[in-house]
Structure formats: C-alpha cells, structure tokens
Design a protein around this motif. Structure first.
Motif, PDB file in Angstrom:
ATOM      1  N   PRO A  80      10.219  23.009  82.311  1.00  0.00           N
ATOM      2  CA  PRO A  80      10.438  21.657  82.865  1.00  0.00           C
ATOM      3  C   PRO A  80      11.238  21.685  84.160  1.00  0.00           C
ATOM      4  N   GLN A  81      12.194  22.611  84.263  1.00  0.00           N
ATOM      5  CA  GLN A  81      13.007  22.698  85.476  1.00  0.00           C
ATOM      6  C   GLN A  81      12.155  23.049  86.693  1.00  0.00           C
ATOM      7  N   ALA A  82      11.162  23.934  86.475  1.00  0.00           N
ATOM      8  CA  ALA A  82      10.280  24.320  87.581  1.00  0.00           C
ATOM      9  C   ALA A  82       9.458  23.127  88.049  1.00  0.00           C
ATOM     10  N   LEU A  83       8.959  22.328  87.111  1.00  0.00           N
ATOM     11  CA  LEU A  83       8.200  21.136  87.481  1.00  0.00           C
ATOM     12  C   LEU A  83       9.079  20.163  88.264  1.00  0.00           C
ATOM     13  N   GLU A  84      10.287  19.949  87.800  1.00  0.00           N
ATOM     14  CA  GLU A  84      11.201  19.036  88.490  1.00  0.00           C
ATOM     15  C   GLU A  84      11.436  19.493  89.933  1.00  0.00           C
ATOM     16  N   ASP A  85      11.632  20.801  90.111  1.00  0.00           N
ATOM     17  CA  ASP A  85      11.865  21.328  91.452  1.00  0.00           C
ATOM     18  C   ASP A  85      10.609  21.216  92.309  1.00  0.00           C
ATOM     19  N   ALA A  86       9.428  21.488  91.702  1.00  0.00           N
ATOM     20  CA  ALA A  86       8.167  21.371  92.442  1.00  0.00           C
ATOM     21  C   ALA A  86       7.968  19.957  92.956  1.00  0.00           C
ATOM     22  N   LEU A  87       8.219  18.967  92.114  1.00  0.00           N
ATOM     23  CA  LEU A  87       8.019  17.579  92.511  1.00  0.00           C
ATOM     24  C   LEU A  87       9.040  17.150  93.565  1.00  0.00           C
ATOM     25  N   ARG A  88      10.285  17.618  93.429  1.00  0.00           N
ATOM     26  CA  ARG A  88      11.296  17.290  94.426  1.00  0.00           C
ATOM     27  C   ARG A  88      10.890  17.848  95.790  1.00  0.00           C
ATOM     28  N   ARG A  89      10.479  19.097  95.801  1.00  0.00           N
ATOM     29  CA  ARG A  89      10.072  19.729  97.057  1.00  0.00           C
ATOM     30  C   ARG A  89       8.825  19.042  97.632  1.00  0.00           C
ATOM     31  N   PHE A  90       7.862  18.747  96.760  1.00  0.00           N
ATOM     32  CA  PHE A  90       6.638  18.127  97.245  1.00  0.00           C
ATOM     33  C   PHE A  90       6.927  16.766  97.854  1.00  0.00           C
ATOM     34  N   GLU A  91       7.835  16.008  97.243  1.00  0.00           N
ATOM     35  CA  GLU A  91       8.158  14.691  97.809  1.00  0.00           C
ATOM     36  C   GLU A  91       8.821  14.834  99.178  1.00  0.00           C
ATOM     37  N   GLU A  92       9.685  15.834  99.350  1.00  0.00           N
ATOM     38  CA  GLU A  92      10.271  16.076 100.673  1.00  0.00           C
ATOM     39  C   GLU A  92       9.193  16.405 101.693  1.00  0.00           C
ATOM     40  N   ASN A  93       8.189  17.188 101.269  1.00  0.00           N
ATOM     41  CA  ASN A  93       7.084  17.530 102.161  1.00  0.00           C
ATOM     42  C   ASN A  93       6.255  16.307 102.501  1.00  0.00           C
ATOM     43  N   CYS A  94       6.066  15.415 101.528  1.00  0.00           N
ATOM     44  CA  CYS A  94       5.326  14.176 101.792  1.00  0.00           C
ATOM     45  C   CYS A  94       6.061  13.307 102.808  1.00  0.00           C
ATOM     46  N   ARG A  95       7.370  13.188 102.652  1.00  0.00           N
ATOM     47  CA  ARG A  95       8.150  12.391 103.612  1.00  0.00           C
ATOM     48  C   ARG A  95       8.026  12.985 105.019  1.00  0.00           C
ATOM     49  N   PHE A  96       8.093  14.306 105.097  1.00  0.00           N
ATOM     50  CA  PHE A  96       7.956  14.999 106.379  1.00  0.00           C
ATOM     51  C   PHE A  96       6.585  14.713 106.985  1.00  0.00           C
ATOM     52  N   ALA A  97       5.535  14.781 106.161  1.00  0.00           N
ATOM     53  CA  ALA A  97       4.174  14.532 106.638  1.00  0.00           C
ATOM     54  C   ALA A  97       4.041  13.119 107.202  1.00  0.00           C
ATOM     55  N   VAL A  98       4.620  12.147 106.518  1.00  0.00           N
ATOM     56  CA  VAL A  98       4.550  10.769 106.990  1.00  0.00           C
ATOM     57  C   VAL A  98       5.258  10.635 108.338  1.00  0.00           C
ATOM     58  N   ARG A  99       6.403  11.283 108.487  1.00  0.00           N
ATOM     59  CA  ARG A  99       7.138  11.214 109.753  1.00  0.00           C
ATOM     60  C   ARG A  99       6.320  11.797 110.903  1.00  0.00           C
ATOM     61  N   LEU A 100       5.480  12.776 110.598  1.00  0.00           N
ATOM     62  CA  LEU A 100       4.648  13.392 111.635  1.00  0.00           C
ATOM     63  C   LEU A 100       3.362  12.608 111.908  1.00  0.00           C
ATOM     64  N   GLY A 101       3.065  11.632 111.055  1.00  0.00           N
ATOM     65  CA  GLY A 101       1.824  10.891 111.203  1.00  0.00           C
ATOM     66  C   GLY A 101       0.628  11.597 110.590  1.00  0.00           C
TER      67      GLY A 101
END
Length: 273
Positions: A80-101
């Motif tokens: 479960p800890q790995a999933l939590e970390d994967a989702l946290r990282r993925f959400e940061e990547n999504c925010r970054f993607a949105v900032r780049l357009g």
C-alpha cells in the motif's frame, strides 16, 4: 507530415549531463520538430514549479509530459505504501504537465524490480492513474515497457477491456524486443484508436535478448522495420504524434545535428510510407 513529430528531452538529457532541465530551454529552438516530450526525472521533485516557469518563459511547446519512470517501479510493488507514493508522484507530474500546457501524460505502469509479476495489482491501480489524469484534463497514455513475466501487448489489451478511457503509448523498441511490433500493428488497439502516442527507438537484438537492450541504436540502425510500421499506422488512420526517443547525450551541450538527422530520417520514412 500531418502527424506531429516531437523530440523527447530524454534523448539529450541523462546521467552524463546531470539530467539538467536547462538543455531543453537552451537548445529546443535548434531542433527541427513540432515540440518536446518533457521527461520528468526523480531529481526534479522540489523544482518542478521553477522548471515549468522557465519553459513557459522560453515559450517552449511541450504537448507531452513523460511522467517520472520510478512511478512504474512503485506501481509494480504490491505494498500500500508503494501505491500511495506512486499516486503522490503521479499527481505532481500531472500538475507539472498542466503548467506546461501538455495534453498527454505518458506513464510507465510497471518497473524494477518486480516488473509485471503482479498484473492484477497493476490493472487495478491503473484505474487510479486514469482518474487522476482525468481530474487534471490529461490523456493517460500507458507505455508498453519491457516486462519480465508476460506480454506488454496482452497487458495493454486487458487494460483496454477494463478501462474505457485509457490510452496507450506504443514504443517501437520494447515492441521489437518482445517480438510484438507486427502484432501491435494488427491489433484492435490501433484499429480502435487506443494507441494515442508513439515512441520511436530502435533495437538491434533478438527476441528478449536482455543484454542487447543497450546501447539504443538510432532509427534505421537496428531491426525495427520502420517503413512497414509506418505504413501500418497510416493504414489504420493513426492521427497521434511520434516522438524521437533514441538518445544522443553529451556532457555539456546538445548534439542538435544528430538529433535533427534522426528527426529528418523519421519524417522522410513517414512521408514515403
């Protein structure tokens, strides 16, 4: 060519040059392509806002973000800890993607060391990635990375059956490694428009020859039959982008001559197909 042709920043940044985000800002204007696929590295966490601001300031076109590959490592880990970390990282990547357009986010959905040992875990978790990407208005394009236990194509087909909104990145190198490039070209995934993005890289070895995965050849220097592959994409009405991924990494600058040569090679073969 009508299909956009991008260059991955991973083609010119890596361990040799410290995975610096500055090279994209400084050299992108010299690349003969329609935009960048921005590779996120683990070392970039904590500075994603600054990198996005720099790329916006330089007016870089970044339609695609390749999420941090270590997300795939954590997707494979059943804890479960790995999933939590994967989702946290993925959400940061999504925010970054949105900032780049960006509109598309490419993601590895398995990785080292577990690879695809727990496919049911991966299939279920992909639904969470899909929901997160949708929350940020991004198209998730899960990639057919090399896997140890099964077939990337079979995994993609299972995911397509389970998740209506999921799209896929077809990477020619692992497809050739697994002997699946022809099968991908003839699969329902391509015909149904589930392949949303294509990575261009070559492979010089035989079926699952692990010691031939590296070094990665430039397009046309390995065994991928690009004319046949491009003809199949066109025949099936593929409308997505192609991204050059074959690396050409130098310590202190970007070898734009070699990258532009590879981009021209792709463009010319596509037009002839």
């Amino acid at each position: 060519m009508n299909n956009p042709l991008y260059c991955s920043t991973g083609a010119f940044t890596g361990r040799v040059n410290g995975r610096t985000p500055l090279f994209a800002a400084d050299f992108a204007s010299r690349l003969d392509c329609d935009g960048l696929e921005v590779m996120v590295y683990e070392e970039w966490y904590g500075q994603l806002d600054e990198i996005a601001a720099l790329y916006r300031e330089r007016r870089l076109r970044c339609p695609v973000v390749h999420a941090d590959k270590t997300i795939g490592d954590r997707m494979s880990d059943p804890s479960p800890q790995a999933l939590e970390d994967a989702l946290r990282r993925f959400e940061e990547n999504c925010r970054f993607a949105v900032r780049l357009g960006a509109q598309t986010i490419v993601c590895h959905i398995w990785g080292v060391p577990a690879s695809d040992a727990c496919p049911e875990t991966i299939y279920t978790r992909c639904g969470k990635l899909l929901a997160l990407a949708g929350r940020y208005g991004l198209m998730l394009a899960a990639e057919n990375c090399v896997c140890v236990h099964g077939s990337p194509l079979r995994h993609m087909e299972e995911l397509a059956a389970r998740w209506d909104g999921i799209g896929f990145t077809l990477d020619t190198r692992p497809a050739q490694f697994h002997g699946e490039l022809d099968a991908f070209s003839r699969s329902g995934l391509l015909r149904q428009g589930r392949v949303r993005h294509v990575h261009i890289g070559d492979y010089a070895g035989g079926f699952k020859e692990w010691d031939r995965l590296y070094p990665i050849p430039h397009p046309g220097e390995g065994k991928v039959d690009f004319p046949a592959f491009f003809a199949a994409l066109r025949r099936e009405g593929y409308t997505g982008a192609l991204t050059l991924e074959s690396p050409c990494i130098l310590p202190e600058r970007v070898d734009t001559d070699t990258l532009n040569r590879d981009l021209r090679w792709i463009r010319e073969r596509w037009e002839r197909s």
